[in-house]
Design a protein around this motif. Sequence first.
Motif, PDB file in Angstrom:
ATOM      1  N   ARG A  57       0.814  -1.212   0.000  1.00  0.00           N
ATOM      2  CA  ARG A  57       0.000   0.000   0.000  1.00  0.00           C
ATOM      3  C   ARG A  57       0.854   1.271   0.000  1.00  0.00           C
ATOM      4  O   ARG A  57       0.446   2.303  -0.541  1.00  0.00           O
ATOM      5  CB  ARG A  57      -0.914   0.001   1.222  1.00  0.00           C
ATOM      6  CG  ARG A  57      -2.085  -0.960   1.114  1.00  0.00           C
ATOM      7  CD  ARG A  57      -3.302  -0.242   0.594  1.00  0.00           C
ATOM      8  NE  ARG A  57      -4.431  -1.173   0.506  1.00  0.00           N
ATOM      9  CZ  ARG A  57      -4.860  -1.719  -0.617  1.00  0.00           C
ATOM     10  NH1 ARG A  57      -4.248  -1.432  -1.758  1.00  0.00           N
ATOM     11  NH2 ARG A  57      -5.890  -2.534  -0.633  1.00  0.00           N
ATOM     12  N   TYR A  60       1.707   1.288  -3.782  1.00  0.00           N
ATOM     13  CA  TYR A  60       0.560   1.185  -4.693  1.00  0.00           C
ATOM     14  C   TYR A  60      -0.752   1.288  -3.900  1.00  0.00           C
ATOM     15  O   TYR A  60      -1.454   0.292  -3.701  1.00  0.00           O
ATOM     16  CB  TYR A  60       0.609  -0.152  -5.442  1.00  0.00           C
ATOM     17  CG  TYR A  60       1.827  -0.322  -6.322  1.00  0.00           C
ATOM     18  CD1 TYR A  60       1.936   0.354  -7.532  1.00  0.00           C
ATOM     19  CD2 TYR A  60       2.873  -1.159  -5.937  1.00  0.00           C
ATOM     20  CE1 TYR A  60       3.048   0.201  -8.347  1.00  0.00           C
ATOM     21  CE2 TYR A  60       3.991  -1.321  -6.747  1.00  0.00           C
ATOM     22  CZ  TYR A  60       4.072  -0.640  -7.939  1.00  0.00           C
ATOM     23  OH  TYR A  60       5.172  -0.794  -8.739  1.00  0.00           O
ATOM     24  N   PRO A  61      -1.100   2.482  -3.444  1.00  0.00           N
ATOM     25  CA  PRO A  61      -2.299   2.638  -2.608  1.00  0.00           C
ATOM     26  C   PRO A  61      -3.598   2.329  -3.327  1.00  0.00           C
ATOM     27  O   PRO A  61      -4.614   2.054  -2.666  1.00  0.00           O
ATOM     28  CB  PRO A  61      -2.235   4.114  -2.183  1.00  0.00           C
ATOM     29  CG  PRO A  61      -1.403   4.777  -3.240  1.00  0.00           C
ATOM     30  CD  PRO A  61      -0.391   3.763  -3.649  1.00  0.00           C
ATOM     31  N   ASN A  62      -3.609   2.358  -4.665  1.00  0.00           N
ATOM     32  CA  ASN A  62      -4.846   2.149  -5.407  1.00  0.00           C
ATOM     33  C   ASN A  62      -5.018   0.731  -5.941  1.00  0.00           C
ATOM     34  O   ASN A  62      -6.008   0.437  -6.606  1.00  0.00           O
ATOM     35  CB  ASN A  62      -4.933   3.138  -6.575  1.00  0.00           C
ATOM     36  CG  ASN A  62      -5.057   4.571  -6.100  1.00  0.00           C
ATOM     37  OD1 ASN A  62      -5.682   4.839  -5.087  1.00  0.00           O
ATOM     38  ND2 ASN A  62      -4.440   5.493  -6.823  1.00  0.00           N
ATOM     39  N   HIS A  63      -4.057  -0.142  -5.684  1.00  0.00           N
ATOM     40  CA  HIS A  63      -4.188  -1.520  -6.151  1.00  0.00           C
ATOM     41  C   HIS A  63      -5.096  -2.323  -5.225  1.00  0.00           C
ATOM     42  O   HIS A  63      -5.139  -2.099  -4.009  1.00  0.00           O
ATOM     43  CB  HIS A  63      -2.814  -2.195  -6.213  1.00  0.00           C
ATOM     44  CG  HIS A  63      -1.981  -1.739  -7.369  1.00  0.00           C
ATOM     45  ND1 HIS A  63      -0.769  -2.311  -7.683  1.00  0.00           N
ATOM     46  CD2 HIS A  63      -2.182  -0.760  -8.286  1.00  0.00           C
ATOM     47  CE1 HIS A  63      -0.252  -1.710  -8.755  1.00  0.00           C
ATOM     48  NE2 HIS A  63      -1.096  -0.753  -9.130  1.00  0.00           N
ATOM     49  N   SER A  64      -5.792  -3.297  -5.795  1.00  0.00           N
ATOM     50  CA  SER A  64      -6.595  -4.220  -5.010  1.00  0.00           C
ATOM     51  C   SER A  64      -5.696  -5.291  -4.401  1.00  0.00           C
ATOM     52  O   SER A  64      -4.640  -5.625  -4.945  1.00  0.00           O
ATOM     53  CB  SER A  64      -7.658  -4.879  -5.881  1.00  0.00           C
ATOM     54  OG  SER A  64      -8.545  -3.922  -6.414  1.00  0.00           O
ATOM     55  N   THR A  74     -10.724  -3.733  -2.448  1.00  0.00           N
ATOM     56  CA  THR A  74     -10.703  -3.128  -3.776  1.00  0.00           C
ATOM     57  C   THR A  74     -10.520  -1.629  -3.657  1.00  0.00           C
ATOM     58  O   THR A  74     -11.422  -0.909  -3.234  1.00  0.00           O
ATOM     59  CB  THR A  74     -12.009  -3.440  -4.536  1.00  0.00           C
ATOM     60  OG1 THR A  74     -12.187  -4.849  -4.592  1.00  0.00           O
ATOM     61  CG2 THR A  74     -11.944  -2.892  -5.953  1.00  0.00           C
ATOM     62  N   ASN A  75      -9.332  -1.158  -4.043  1.00  0.00           N
ATOM     63  CA  ASN A  75      -9.038   0.275  -4.035  1.00  0.00           C
ATOM     64  C   ASN A  75      -8.670   0.776  -5.429  1.00  0.00           C
ATOM     65  O   ASN A  75      -8.206   1.896  -5.578  1.00  0.00           O
ATOM     66  CB  ASN A  75      -7.869   0.581  -3.085  1.00  0.00           C
ATOM     67  CG  ASN A  75      -8.271   0.447  -1.630  1.00  0.00           C
ATOM     68  OD1 ASN A  75      -9.427   0.238  -1.325  1.00  0.00           O
ATOM     69  ND2 ASN A  75      -7.305   0.564  -0.738  1.00  0.00           N
ATOM     70  N   ASP A  76      -8.840  -0.073  -6.431  1.00  0.00           N
ATOM     71  CA  ASP A  76      -8.314   0.230  -7.765  1.00  0.00           C
ATOM     72  C   ASP A  76      -9.114   1.349  -8.425  1.00  0.00           C
ATOM     73  O   ASP A  76     -10.290   1.209  -8.709  1.00  0.00           O
ATOM     74  CB  ASP A  76      -8.354  -1.028  -8.632  1.00  0.00           C
ATOM     75  CG  ASP A  76      -7.447  -0.915  -9.845  1.00  0.00           C
ATOM     76  OD1 ASP A  76      -7.069   0.218 -10.184  1.00  0.00           O
ATOM     77  OD2 ASP A  76      -7.114  -1.946 -10.421  1.00  0.00           O
ATOM     78  N   THR A  77      -8.454   2.471  -8.655  1.00  0.00           N
ATOM     79  CA  THR A  77      -9.096   3.603  -9.343  1.00  0.00           C
ATOM     80  C   THR A  77      -8.290   4.014 -10.562  1.00  0.00           C
ATOM     81  O   THR A  77      -8.336   5.150 -11.010  1.00  0.00           O
ATOM     82  CB  THR A  77      -9.227   4.807  -8.387  1.00  0.00           C
ATOM     83  OG1 THR A  77      -7.916   5.174  -7.928  1.00  0.00           O
ATOM     84  CG2 THR A  77     -10.100   4.470  -7.196  1.00  0.00           C
ATOM     85  N   SER A  78      -7.522   3.074 -11.105  1.00  0.00           N
ATOM     86  CA  SER A  78      -6.560   3.415 -12.164  1.00  0.00           C
ATOM     87  C   SER A  78      -7.169   3.306 -13.554  1.00  0.00           C
ATOM     88  O   SER A  78      -6.831   2.447 -14.339  1.00  0.00           O
ATOM     89  CB  SER A  78      -5.331   2.512 -12.059  1.00  0.00           C
ATOM     90  OG  SER A  78      -5.729   1.146 -11.976  1.00  0.00           O
ATOM     91  N   ARG A  84      -4.156  -6.299  -9.205  1.00  0.00           N
ATOM     92  CA  ARG A  84      -4.496  -6.999  -7.971  1.00  0.00           C
ATOM     93  C   ARG A  84      -3.301  -7.812  -7.467  1.00  0.00           C
ATOM     94  O   ARG A  84      -2.654  -8.525  -8.220  1.00  0.00           O
ATOM     95  CB  ARG A  84      -5.694  -7.931  -8.214  1.00  0.00           C
ATOM     96  CG  ARG A  84      -6.149  -8.671  -6.965  1.00  0.00           C
ATOM     97  CD  ARG A  84      -7.459  -9.384  -7.173  1.00  0.00           C
ATOM     98  NE  ARG A  84      -7.314 -10.594  -7.970  1.00  0.00           N
ATOM     99  CZ  ARG A  84      -8.180 -11.613  -7.969  1.00  0.00           C
ATOM    100  NH1 ARG A  84      -9.289 -11.536  -7.231  1.00  0.00           N
ATOM    101  NH2 ARG A  84      -7.980 -12.671  -8.714  1.00  0.00           N
TER     102      ARG A  84
END
Length: 263
Positions: A57, A60-64, A74-78, A84
């Motif tokens: 995190r 890569y804070p936005n990776h699942s 699930t944080n993926d906003t890319s 993942r």
Amino acid sequence: MIDTDKILETGIKAAFESGRILRFYLGNLAEINKKGETDLVTKADIESEKIITETIRAIYPNHSILAEEGGLTTNDTSSGQSNRWIIDPLDGTTNFAHQLPLFCCSIAFQHENEIITGIVFNPVTNELFTAVKNGGAYLNGAKIKVSGKNDLKESLLVTGFPYDTNGIIDPIVKRLSNCLKAAQGIRRLGSAALDLCYIACGRFDGFWEQKLKPWDTAAGYLIASEAGGLVTDFANKPFQTEMNELLATNGLIHSQMISMMRI
């Protein structure tokens, strides 16, 4: 564009952090809990998963993240891309609880439904297995490959047994019997991720198991494949992260092993 070097570097850093936690708790567990009748979970599992997740995190804070203990976050906003991480913080918990040095952490990275990085680390032996899609497989930085055995009767196999055998004990026993009669020998180590890595470096020639989860197989699948191995289900269908049965071989004995899986 995915920077696989950075992904690999991050995964290795997370694996080493996990290894520090696992070494600390090995032989020093105050309690061991159950999440099923025989499926164990320890503080080492929880703390290992926490440090792996925090390490990923931070970069890569936005990776699942799909992890054995914490499930899917699930944080993926890319921009619609799917990135993942698939994590098993301690594969071989029962071994760990009994102070058997056959356990590891397993970390895979999946981009657009394809596993492109795999890392498996045994902190007791200090063996680090790594692979990047189309880049080969490595053990502590040295390239590895599967064995050259092409005859099942000269092959050493490895298998595993699920915690929950309800409704499948007969097929498990039948497949085990088939392989016992046909192969040079069979072992049962208790860590699917290590089993797959040992296929990759030629220690074993074939591996099969049922009721597996993505975190058991994702990293090891890529490592075995990049070392020249073949990974399918028992019907010879190509590997998918969600399949719950797996057959991995050096490729040369795969058709022979498929026949052993038929019951």
